[in-house]
Design a protein around this motif. Structure first.
Motif, PDB file in Angstrom:
ATOM      1  N   LEU A 498       0.820  -1.208   0.000  1.00 33.95           N
ATOM      2  CA  LEU A 498       0.000   0.000   0.000  1.00 33.95           C
ATOM      3  C   LEU A 498       0.858   1.264   0.000  1.00 33.95           C
ATOM      4  O   LEU A 498       0.525   2.256  -0.671  1.00 33.95           O
ATOM      5  CB  LEU A 498      -0.928   0.001   1.223  1.00 33.95           C
ATOM      6  CG  LEU A 498      -1.952  -1.145   1.288  1.00 33.95           C
ATOM      7  CD1 LEU A 498      -2.822  -1.003   2.520  1.00 33.95           C
ATOM      8  CD2 LEU A 498      -2.815  -1.185   0.033  1.00 33.95           C
ATOM      9  N   GLN A 499       1.973   1.238   0.714  1.00 34.58           N
ATOM     10  CA  GLN A 499       2.840   2.419   0.748  1.00 34.58           C
ATOM     11  C   GLN A 499       3.508   2.653  -0.602  1.00 34.58           C
ATOM     12  O   GLN A 499       3.672   3.802  -1.041  1.00 34.58           O
ATOM     13  CB  GLN A 499       3.872   2.267   1.859  1.00 34.58           C
ATOM     14  CG  GLN A 499       3.266   2.374   3.253  1.00 34.58           C
ATOM     15  CD  GLN A 499       4.248   2.025   4.359  1.00 34.58           C
ATOM     16  OE1 GLN A 499       5.441   2.313   4.261  1.00 34.58           O
ATOM     17  NE2 GLN A 499       3.761   1.384   5.416  1.00 34.58           N
ATOM     18  N   ALA A 502       0.720   4.122  -2.839  1.00 34.54           N
ATOM     19  CA  ALA A 502       0.408   5.503  -2.462  1.00 34.54           C
ATOM     20  C   ALA A 502       1.530   6.456  -2.875  1.00 34.54           C
ATOM     21  O   ALA A 502       1.270   7.555  -3.390  1.00 34.54           O
ATOM     22  CB  ALA A 502       0.170   5.585  -0.954  1.00 34.54           C
ATOM     23  N   MET A 534      -5.809   7.946  -1.697  1.00 37.72           N
ATOM     24  CA  MET A 534      -4.416   8.110  -2.129  1.00 37.72           C
ATOM     25  C   MET A 534      -4.267   9.157  -3.227  1.00 37.72           C
ATOM     26  O   MET A 534      -3.153   9.570  -3.541  1.00 37.72           O
ATOM     27  CB  MET A 534      -3.875   6.768  -2.647  1.00 37.72           C
ATOM     28  CG  MET A 534      -3.704   5.704  -1.598  1.00 37.72           C
ATOM     29  SD  MET A 534      -3.126   4.162  -2.385  1.00 37.72           S
ATOM     30  CE  MET A 534      -3.069   3.043  -0.959  1.00 37.72           C
ATOM     31  N   LEU A 569      -2.390   3.358   6.068  1.00 39.35           N
ATOM     32  CA  LEU A 569      -1.084   2.972   5.510  1.00 39.35           C
ATOM     33  C   LEU A 569      -0.116   2.486   6.577  1.00 39.35           C
ATOM     34  O   LEU A 569       0.687   1.583   6.326  1.00 39.35           O
ATOM     35  CB  LEU A 569      -0.463   4.153   4.762  1.00 39.35           C
ATOM     36  CG  LEU A 569      -1.145   4.601   3.473  1.00 39.35           C
ATOM     37  CD1 LEU A 569      -0.332   5.714   2.818  1.00 39.35           C
ATOM     38  CD2 LEU A 569      -1.322   3.442   2.498  1.00 39.35           C
TER      39      LEU A 569
END
Length: 596
Positions: A498-499, A502, A534, A569
């Motif tokens: 996810l990081q 994003a 995001m 996140l």
């Protein structure tokens, strides 16, 4: 007796039908439905192959040396008896007439039936005769492969094939080439022993909007030809020989699902705009030019991913030439009626191998882990003439409408430089040949962590980025997404994944470059609000998923979502955190969604 088999749910819904088993074989077996007008000629192919094999056995027996063991002659007699037995060839002919299978598929299907019968024999000597049967069938298949191939219909919906009852496909695995044949066929669902949530079988099942369960381990051994089975694509459950009560319950669920599809279909022409006025671009993923009308029908505003590698598959090693590719890309562009079409250069390898190609391709096939081998842009750069041929066709197709070219699996400056050199070379070739070509936007797929961590390099050279979450998850977590043994570790909610997603969206927007997500995450409504938070405003998914995602977009308020992003996140459990925050911020559906 009813049994339950558990696997991975990869395409939602319920399918009920008779099982069609695609058996594994040491001989590569094509699985196609033949034209109804050619049934008897296909039966003739089968009978001719039987006669050839029977003659081979007779010649072998005649030419046995005088001192050959008596057992050898007896074995040839057994094989001759098997190939002439109506239980093999006669029953195979019935599969051709009743289900419209090609001869090879019919023989394989009947082998599966007879092999089960041998396995259930009490006499060990008779059980061991199954090996003789397999050898005879292998000879039959080899003889069929040397003759004239089966006649296949010229496209169209094969819904009149296979008889009147709904059919579901059960296999150890389904090759991409077979999936191309099955894509517009009669099957209402799929079950495979192997595979993960983003394996090719799973992706195609979702694109067909039919229930599927993969990674079901022994399903192809526990299920018999023509068994009545239920596929519960929501729970990852396969029920074999269900009781009348269970059957009726699932039929009720089928009807409810059809009603929900009808409700979502009303959103088809509604613009995808959030409650706070943010316009969102919902694009379609397609695999062949013929898929473009479905993309329009679903309400997509363009094609975000045309997987060009499917033009290269199921061709016996004969790559499409420039004219054939140009014609395919042109048809896709024209079908979209002025909407943009993003075409990815050929992305073969891993779960999408090609058959019988160059030495380079053969080397790729031998890699212990194909996902880390010669695939995607690596293969294209190793085959410069093929790559330039595709690039020329793409630039020529851009004359007919807006085209974007997407390069897969780039990871370094060297690969970017080589790619740009090939593009410049292809354009020079077109100019020198006096061929018309259009301008295109160039994009890079972000699907390797090395790319996600060196974004300024990519933003310098490309007009847009497209995040391929399927491979990004695979490479970030070191999980082979097609391997059911580790499929439970494949986690789209992992904080690292996810990081990376994003950060890619943030940097692309800051640079004023377009960015989309074209992996399975884009079509999963569970991620819609998170991706909106995001900053993502371009989603690309299978046409069948557009309505579900649009419903979530219409109900979302990005002003309320964005401030909550960091809490998800950097949570130890992002999925639970996202669900909790959404329940707190849910202000209800938009007026349009409520009316739908």
């Amino acid at each position: 007796m009813s049994i339950q088999i558990f696997g991975l749910p990869v395409s939602r819904g319920v399918a009920i039908g008779r099982a069609v088993l695609v058996a594994s074989s040491r001989v590569d077996v094509p699985h196609v439905f033949i034209d109804p007008t050619l049934i008897e000629s296909e039966v003739g192919r089968l009978l001719s192959a039987r006669d050839v094999v029977a003659t081979e056995f007779e010649v072998l027996k005649r030419d046995l040396p005088a001192d050959a063991p008596a057992e050898l002659a007896a074995l040839l007699d057994v094989h001759l008896m098997l190939v002439q037995d109506e239980a093999l060839v006669g029953a195979s002919a019935d599969w051709i007439r009743e289900r419209h299978y090609n001869a090879e598929w019919a023989v394989s299907a009947q082998l599966e039936v007879l092999a089960r019968q041998f396995d259930e024999m009490d006499d060990p000597y008779i059980r061991e005769r199954k090996a003789d049967l397999e050898q005879v069938v292998e000879r039959l298949l080899r003889s069929l492969s040397k003759g004239k191939p089966s006649a296949v219909p010229d496209g169209g919906e094969h819904r009149d094939f296979g008889g009147d009852e709904p059919l579901v496909l059960v296999a150890s695995d389904i090759a991409p080439a077979d999936m191309l044949n099955f894509k517009r066929s009669v099957f209402k669902g799929f079950v495979t022993d192997v595979g993960g949530k983003t394996s090719h079988t799973a992706i195609v099942a979702r694109s067909m909007d039919i229930p599927a369960v993969v990674g079901a381990r022994q399903a192809s051994h526990l299920i018999r030809q023509d068994d009545c089975i239920i596929i519960d694509g929501d729970a990852g459950l396969v029920i074999v020989d269900p009781s009348p009560i269970v059957l009726e319950e699932y039929r009720f669920r089928q009807r409810q699902s059809e009603l929900e599809r009808g409700r979502l279909a009303r959103l088809r022409h509604t613009p995808a705009v959030t409650l706070d006025g943010e316009r969102v671009e919902l694009l379609a993923n397609i695999e062949m030019p013929e898929d473009a009308p479905a993309a329009l029908e679903a309400g997509s505003v363009g094609v975000g991913l045309f997987r060009s590698e499917f033009l290269f598959m199921n061709r016996g090693g004969n790559l499409p030439d420039e004219e054939e590719q140009y014609d395919a890309y042109r048809r896709a562009v024209e079908s979209m009626k002025g909407l943009p079409v993003t075409i990815r250069t050929v992305d073969i390898g891993a779960d999408k191998p090609l058959d019988g190609l160059s030495a380079a391709e053969l080397r790729h096939e031998s890699v212990l882990n194909p996902a880390l081998g010669l695939r995607a842009i690596r293969w294209s750069l190793s085959e410069p003439s093929m790559f330039r041929r595709q690039l020329r066709a793409l630039y020529r197709a851009a004359v007919h409408g807006p085209v974007k070219i997407l390069i897969p699996m780039l990871a370094s400056q060297r690969e970017i430089t080589q790619t740009m050199e090939h593009i410049a070379h292809a354009k020079r070739q077109l100019t020198e040949a006096g061929r018309s070509f259009g301008e295109v936007q160039l994009g890079a797929m972000i699907e390797v962590p090395a790319a996600a961590l060196t974004l300024p390099l990519f933003l310098k050279h490309f007009d847009f980025l497209s995040i391929g979450t399927n491979d990004l998850i695979q490479y970030t977590l070191a999980i082979d997404r097609a391997d059911e043994a580790v499929a439970h570790l494949y986690d789209a909610w992992h904080p690292a994944v996810l990081q990376l997603v994003a950060n890619t969206i943030t940097q692309a927007r800051a640079a004023g470059k377009g960015v989309s997500v074209c992996g399975e995450m884009a079509g999963d409504p569970a991620f819609t609000e998170l991706l909106l938070a995001m900053g993502l405003r371009s989603f690309s998914m299978h046409p069948t998923q557009v309505a579900s995602v649009k419903q979530r977009v219409l109900r979302a308020d990005t002003r309320r979502l964005a401030p909550l992003l960091d809490q998800v996140l950097y949570s130890e459990d992002p999925e639970a955190a996202c669900e909790s925050l959404l329940s707190q911020t849910n202000g209800g559906a938009s007026p349009v969604a409520r009316r739908a």
